[in-house]
Motif scaffolding. Structure first.
Motif, PDB file in Angstrom:
ATOM      1  N   UNK A   1      25.035  29.799  49.584  1.00  0.00           N
ATOM      2  CA  UNK A   1      26.221  30.234  48.849  1.00  0.00           C
ATOM      3  C   UNK A   1      26.481  31.728  48.974  1.00  0.00           C
ATOM      4  N   UNK A   2      27.749  32.068  48.882  1.00  0.00           N
ATOM      5  CA  UNK A   2      28.180  33.457  48.799  1.00  0.00           C
ATOM      6  C   UNK A   2      28.660  33.732  47.367  1.00  0.00           C
ATOM      7  N   UNK A   3      28.582  35.006  46.966  1.00  0.00           N
ATOM      8  CA  UNK A   3      28.962  35.388  45.612  1.00  0.00           C
ATOM      9  C   UNK A   3      29.864  36.611  45.651  1.00  0.00           C
ATOM     10  N   UNK A   4      30.706  36.721  44.643  1.00  0.00           N
ATOM     11  CA  UNK A   4      31.613  37.850  44.531  1.00  0.00           C
ATOM     12  C   UNK A   4      31.482  38.453  43.135  1.00  0.00           C
ATOM     13  N   UNK A   5      31.483  39.779  43.076  1.00  0.00           N
ATOM     14  CA  UNK A   5      31.352  40.493  41.812  1.00  0.00           C
ATOM     15  C   UNK A   5      32.665  41.205  41.510  1.00  0.00           C
ATOM     16  N   UNK A   6      33.213  40.929  40.344  1.00  0.00           N
ATOM     17  CA  UNK A   6      34.478  41.522  39.917  1.00  0.00           C
ATOM     18  C   UNK A   6      34.199  42.604  38.865  1.00  0.00           C
ATOM     19  N   UNK A   7      34.786  43.773  39.058  1.00  0.00           N
ATOM     20  CA  UNK A   7      34.600  44.860  38.117  1.00  0.00           C
ATOM     21  C   UNK A   7      35.799  45.017  37.193  1.00  0.00           C
ATOM     22  N   UNK A   8      35.528  45.304  35.919  1.00  0.00           N
ATOM     23  CA  UNK A   8      36.587  45.463  34.921  1.00  0.00           C
ATOM     24  C   UNK A   8      36.325  46.716  34.090  1.00  0.00           C
ATOM     25  N   UNK A   9      37.391  47.221  33.477  1.00  0.00           N
ATOM     26  CA  UNK A   9      37.274  48.371  32.575  1.00  0.00           C
ATOM     27  C   UNK A   9      38.099  48.086  31.327  1.00  0.00           C
ATOM     28  N   UNK A  10      37.983  48.992  30.340  1.00  0.00           N
ATOM     29  CA  UNK A  10      38.911  48.910  29.211  1.00  0.00           C
ATOM     30  C   UNK A  10      40.193  49.661  29.592  1.00  0.00           C
ATOM     31  N   UNK A  11      41.108  49.815  28.645  1.00  0.00           N
ATOM     32  CA  UNK A  11      42.424  50.350  28.980  1.00  0.00           C
ATOM     33  C   UNK A  11      42.542  51.862  28.786  1.00  0.00           C
TER      34      UNK A  11
ATOM     35  N   UNK B   1      39.562  44.450  39.043  1.00  0.00           N
ATOM     36  CA  UNK B   1      40.754  44.200  38.243  1.00  0.00           C
ATOM     37  C   UNK B   1      41.091  45.375  37.334  1.00  0.00           C
ATOM     38  N   UNK B   2      40.234  46.390  37.374  1.00  0.00           N
ATOM     39  CA  UNK B   2      40.509  47.556  36.562  1.00  0.00           C
ATOM     40  C   UNK B   2      40.723  47.182  35.115  1.00  0.00           C
ATOM     41  N   UNK B   3      41.843  47.592  34.559  1.00  0.00           N
ATOM     42  CA  UNK B   3      42.135  47.328  33.150  1.00  0.00           C
ATOM     43  C   UNK B   3      43.117  46.177  32.967  1.00  0.00           C
ATOM     44  N   UNK B   4      43.364  45.406  34.033  1.00  0.00           N
ATOM     45  CA  UNK B   4      44.457  44.431  33.995  1.00  0.00           C
ATOM     46  C   UNK B   4      44.065  43.091  33.383  1.00  0.00           C
TER      47      UNK B   4
END
Length: 239
Positions: A105-115, A153-156
């Protein structure tokens, strides 16, 4: 009149032959052979296997659901930081252990922040957090080729809708993204490999500890023989 009566009786008998009895034993004479054995599920195993191999059903999707149910997929960060604290590292060790069990399997990491902050800065920060997670998982023995940190996805996509600081929004999420080698289906036997490996692992004992047998619970001869005084002394010495 006699001819008409006989003809009517004959038609009645022919009509009765066309009626299938509700009794499962008597009615099997009029049904297809093996109808009592087939409960309606016959062939489902073959159909299921065909759907997986042709891509109609995605086994990778099933593993993604399993990954999300068996380990924590999210780690959180301090404000304006991509540093992994002790709790985040513990979670990522669990993720890495699970990922090592499925080298297909392959994996993807998504990064997020607050606004808080500009959108451009938050997208950069989210991507740095994703890279921090990937680097840590790689340090646990997982090939970097199986991990992606290309999406932020940043703050979205906040979990908690607020304009202020919110730790739950400052996070990364690890997800299954597909099969190694960008193979859309499992026609090359990977599905069978996974099933067989999981079958073998399921036969292994949950623990190597052995129970206490009856002989271990029996009293020694010194405790049962002789006078009461000697037995008591031996018992105290044994404790």
């Amino acid at each position: 009149m006699i001819r008409i009566t006989i003809a009517t009786a004959g038609l009645a008998l022919l009509g009765a032959c066309g009626v299938v009895s509700n009794d499962p034993i008597q009615g099997q004479f009029w049904r297809e052979a093996g109808s009592l054995v087939d409960t309606g599920d016959f062939g489902n195993a073959t159909m299921n296997n065909h759907q997986y191999q042709t891509g109609e059903k995605k086994f990778a999707y099933d593993l993604a659901q399993r990954f999300a149910s068996e380990v924590l997929t999210t780690v959180n960060f301090a404000f304006n930081s991509d540093a992994l604290d002790a709790g985040a590292q513990d979670t990522l060790r669990e993720q890495a252990n699970w990922i090592r069990q499925f080298p297909e399997l392959r994996f993807r990491v998504y990064g997020h922040t607050d606004k808080v902050g500009s959108d451009a800065y938050n997208r950069s920060l989210g991507l740095r957090r994703a890279h921090a997670v990937v680097n840590f998982i790689v340090s646990q023995g997982v090939s970097r080729e199986r991990l992606e940190a290309v999406v932020s996805y940043g703050e979205t996509q906040p979990l908690i809708v607020t304009e202020g600081r919110e730790r739950r929004n400052r996070r990364t999420v690890t997800e299954v993204s597909g099969w190694v080698g960008r193979h859309p289906t499992v026609l090359d036997g990977r599905y069978a490999d996974v099933v067989y490996r999981e079958y073998v692992n399921s036969a292994q004992p949950a623990t190597g500890l052995s129970g206490i047998s009856g002989n271990n619970l029996s009293l020694e001869s010194g405790l049962t023989g002789g006078g009461g005084g000697g037995g008591a002394g031996a018992a105290q010495a044994g404790l």
